[in-house]
Scaffold this motif. Structure first.
Motif: not given
Length: 253
Positions: A91, A96, A98, A101-102, A231, A234
């Protein structure tokens, strides 16, 4: 951490950056063969993946007097991971979206790579909410006993991202992004548990009753105050056969 703004301008090179450049260019084996790993490592950091650029940086003239940017000492593992999250997960950084999820995805990928077909070490990951997930491993344990001047492996896995072996080092990385982690391990008819907050154990591994079999369970609670606003882990990660998302069975709002 030495390149927080990506590739430096010629007038803004630090000695830390030049030291890294000299070390990289001196290792010829890093520049031979398939460039896939160099690209995957360097480009997300905004750094070039060709030897010539690093060689030029290594040979650049430096100011006579080093400034504060030349000194990089980070001893706290939590600070080290959170200062440069892009060094540990795929990420762009703290901002970020993401990142949650990362963190989960790379933990899953590491366990799949190491134990995907190994029936002696069955594992599953359950996502319970937007910031909470649980890893369960059956067939392997994290030793909880302490030795003189050596902490238990359970403590190492929960608190020190550079001290664990694969695939448990991904547990350490994920723990660094958590406000709290609870680890439990069992083997030899005994169980132990340890609670960690901000990579700091609240107590040594303590007996937690009797338990049959061998395994461990790690409960992760991501630090939602530190992560980017809004955040969440996901939906869709349960496409992997070893991942279960309890939210998938609930009506989505």
């Amino acid at each position: 951490m030495a390149f927080p703004g990506g590739w430096p301008r010629a007038e803004a090179i630090t000695s830390a950056q030049q030291t890294i450049a000299r070390g990289l260019t001196a290792r010829s084996e890093l520049w031979q063969g398939n460039a896939e790993h160099r690209v995957a490592t360097l480009r997300p950091l905004g750094l070039p993946d060709d030897w010539a650029a690093w060689h030029k940086l290594a040979q650049s003239a430096m100011p006579d007097d080093p400034g504060p940017a030349d000194i990089l000492v980070i001893e706290d593992p939590l600070q080290a991971v959170r200062t440069g999250p892009q060094l540990y997960v795929d990420a762009a950084g703290r901002s970020d979206p993401r990142l949650p999820g990362a963190i989960v995805t790379q933990l899953v990928e590491e366990f799949a790579r190491c134990h995907g077909t190994d029936e002696s070490a069955r594992w599953n990951l359950t996502i319970e909410s937007r910031g909470r997930f649980v890893l369960e491993v059956d067939g392997m344990a994290l030793s909880a006993e302490w030795a003189p001047r050596r902490r238990s492996y359970l403590t190492t896995v929960l608190t020190f991202p550079q001290g664990a072996r694969a695939p448990e080092w991904r547990i350490s990385v994920a723990a660094a992004f958590c406000a709290g982690v609870l680890g439990r391990t069992w083997y030899g008819g005994r169980a132990f548990e340890q609670e960690v907050v901000d990579l700091r154990p609240l107590h040594p591994p303590t007996p937690a009753g009797e338990m049959h079999g061998t395994g461990y369970r790690i409960e992760f609670d991501l630090d939602m105050e530190w992560l980017p606003p809004g955040s969440a882990i996901p939906l869709g990660l349960d496409a992997h056969p070893r991942v279960h998302d309890l939210r998938s069975a609930r009506p989505q709002r």
